[in-house]
Design an enzyme around this catalytic site. Structure first.
Site, PDB file in Angstrom:
ATOM      1  N   GLY A  46       8.279 -20.484 -27.393  1.00 16.16           N
ATOM      2  CA  GLY A  46       7.157 -19.803 -28.028  1.00 16.16           C
ATOM      3  C   GLY A  46       7.218 -18.315 -27.751  1.00 16.16           C
ATOM      4  O   GLY A  46       7.782 -17.891 -26.734  1.00 16.16           O
ATOM      5  N   GLN A  51       4.201  -9.882 -26.803  1.00 20.22           N
ATOM      6  CA  GLN A  51       5.366  -9.836 -25.908  1.00 20.22           C
ATOM      7  C   GLN A  51       6.475  -8.933 -26.432  1.00 20.22           C
ATOM      8  O   GLN A  51       7.369  -8.550 -25.673  1.00 20.22           O
ATOM      9  CB  GLN A  51       5.931 -11.250 -25.713  1.00 20.22           C
ATOM     10  CG  GLN A  51       5.000 -12.152 -24.923  1.00 20.22           C
ATOM     11  CD  GLN A  51       5.567 -13.551 -24.837  1.00 20.22           C
ATOM     12  OE1 GLN A  51       5.356 -14.367 -25.721  1.00 20.22           O
ATOM     13  NE2 GLN A  51       6.303 -13.835 -23.781  1.00 20.22           N
ATOM     14  N   CYS A  91       7.453 -18.467 -18.925  1.00 22.87           N
ATOM     15  CA  CYS A  91       7.158 -17.469 -19.949  1.00 22.87           C
ATOM     16  C   CYS A  91       8.320 -16.486 -20.030  1.00 22.87           C
ATOM     17  O   CYS A  91       8.836 -16.055 -19.002  1.00 22.87           O
ATOM     18  CB  CYS A  91       5.873 -16.732 -19.559  1.00 22.87           C
ATOM     19  SG  CYS A  91       5.405 -15.434 -20.703  1.00 22.87           S
ATOM     20  N   LEU A  92       8.700 -16.127 -21.238  1.00 25.07           N
ATOM     21  CA  LEU A  92       9.809 -15.181 -21.411  1.00 25.07           C
ATOM     22  C   LEU A  92       9.486 -13.808 -20.807  1.00 25.07           C
ATOM     23  O   LEU A  92      10.393 -13.048 -20.483  1.00 25.07           O
ATOM     24  CB  LEU A  92      10.159 -15.025 -22.898  1.00 25.07           C
ATOM     25  CG  LEU A  92      10.738 -16.281 -23.565  1.00 25.07           C
ATOM     26  CD1 LEU A  92      10.938 -16.043 -25.054  1.00 25.07           C
ATOM     27  CD2 LEU A  92      12.045 -16.691 -22.901  1.00 25.07           C
ATOM     28  N   HIS A 133      -1.036 -21.162 -24.530  1.00 22.44           N
ATOM     29  CA  HIS A 133      -0.302 -20.124 -23.788  1.00 22.44           C
ATOM     30  C   HIS A 133      -0.062 -18.898 -24.685  1.00 22.44           C
ATOM     31  O   HIS A 133      -0.296 -17.755 -24.264  1.00 22.44           O
ATOM     32  CB  HIS A 133       1.022 -20.738 -23.312  1.00 22.44           C
ATOM     33  CG  HIS A 133       1.939 -19.801 -22.602  1.00 22.44           C
ATOM     34  ND1 HIS A 133       2.354 -20.005 -21.300  1.00 22.44           N
ATOM     35  CD2 HIS A 133       2.560 -18.661 -23.006  1.00 22.44           C
ATOM     36  CE1 HIS A 133       3.170 -19.018 -20.944  1.00 22.44           C
ATOM     37  NE2 HIS A 133       3.320 -18.193 -21.964  1.00 22.44           N
ATOM     38  N   GLU A 134       0.368 -19.144 -25.929  1.00 23.82           N
ATOM     39  CA  GLU A 134       0.686 -18.016 -26.826  1.00 23.82           C
ATOM     40  C   GLU A 134      -0.580 -17.306 -27.313  1.00 23.82           C
ATOM     41  O   GLU A 134      -0.588 -16.073 -27.450  1.00 23.82           O
ATOM     42  CB  GLU A 134       1.528 -18.490 -28.018  1.00 23.82           C
ATOM     43  CG  GLU A 134       2.848 -19.174 -27.667  1.00 23.82           C
ATOM     44  CD  GLU A 134       3.729 -18.397 -26.705  1.00 23.82           C
ATOM     45  OE1 GLU A 134       3.634 -17.156 -26.656  1.00 23.82           O
ATOM     46  OE2 GLU A 134       4.501 -19.045 -25.971  1.00 23.82           O
ATOM     47  N   HIS A 137      -1.658 -14.873 -24.834  1.00 28.35           N
ATOM     48  CA  HIS A 137      -0.915 -13.605 -24.911  1.00 28.35           C
ATOM     49  C   HIS A 137      -1.598 -12.648 -25.886  1.00 28.35           C
ATOM     50  O   HIS A 137      -1.712 -11.449 -25.619  1.00 28.35           O
ATOM     51  CB  HIS A 137       0.522 -13.830 -25.400  1.00 28.35           C
ATOM     52  CG  HIS A 137       1.496 -14.211 -24.328  1.00 28.35           C
ATOM     53  ND1 HIS A 137       1.741 -13.424 -23.230  1.00 28.35           N
ATOM     54  CD2 HIS A 137       2.317 -15.283 -24.202  1.00 28.35           C
ATOM     55  CE1 HIS A 137       2.666 -14.009 -22.466  1.00 28.35           C
ATOM     56  NE2 HIS A 137       3.031 -15.139 -23.037  1.00 28.35           N
TER      57      HIS A 137
HETATM   58 NI    NI Z   1       4.457 -16.504 -22.414  1.00 30.11          NI
END
Ligand code: NI
Length: 167
Positions: A46, A51, A91-92, A133-134, A137
């Site tokens: 995701g 991000q 998470c990236l 989660h997204e 963000h």
């Molecule tokens: Ni994330």
């Protein structure tokens, strides 16, 4: 298409509240395509526009095993939630850190697709967790901020050390 640089926690830009997309146009579709390419290349399941330092309410995800089910959500909104679940997340933007977070077990999300058409999806399991989660963000929240202050301080120290090594 292009790979976009991913912001790393604790970059303060990750705390930006993303603005709604007013018109789903070619620019938004290009953003979706670039975000998808970036997510698959990372690799991740995701990615939120926040991000990649674009502060619009856009996210992409693909929780399928064979990575063939790209989903894009524009202006996503959680309109219903139920239950609770606890699971490990990564998470990236927080590379190498995996921590347990409590989420709703099921959610219903309303959004626009890249054609600008509204749709609704009821999700559970990994898809439900990933959506929450997204969407966090897009509201400027990173998953590690659900942890205790002590744990968060340890994570920040570890990330700072990693950054020094890779710099
Ligand atoms: Ni994330």
């Amino acid at each position: 298409m292009a790979l976009l640089p991913i912001l790393r926690y604790p970059d303060p830009r990750l705390h930006t509240q993303a603005k709604p997309v007013e018109a789903v146009d070619a620019g938004v579709r290009r953003l979706v395509a670039d975000m998808a390419e970036t997510m698959y290349a990372a690799p991740g399941i995701g990615l939120a526009a926040t991000q990649v330092n674009v502060h619009r309410r856009v996210l992409v995800l693909d929780v399928s095993e064979d990575k063939t089910r790209l989903m894009a959500f524009i202006n996503p909104e959680i309109v219903w939630r139920a239950g609770e679940c606890v699971g490990e997340e990564g998470c990236l933007s927080v590379p190498g850190i995996y921590e347990t977070v409590q989420r709703s077990e099921r959610v219903k999300v309303r959004a626009l697709n890249p054609a600008g058409e509204p749709f609704e999806i009821e999700a559970d399991g990994l898809l439900a967790v990933c959506l929450q989660h997204e969407i966090d963000h897009l509201d400027g929240k990173v998953f590690v901020e659900y942890l205790s202050r002590l744990k968060l301080a340890r994570i920040k120290a570890r990330l700072a050390k990693q950054a020094r090594i890779t710099a």
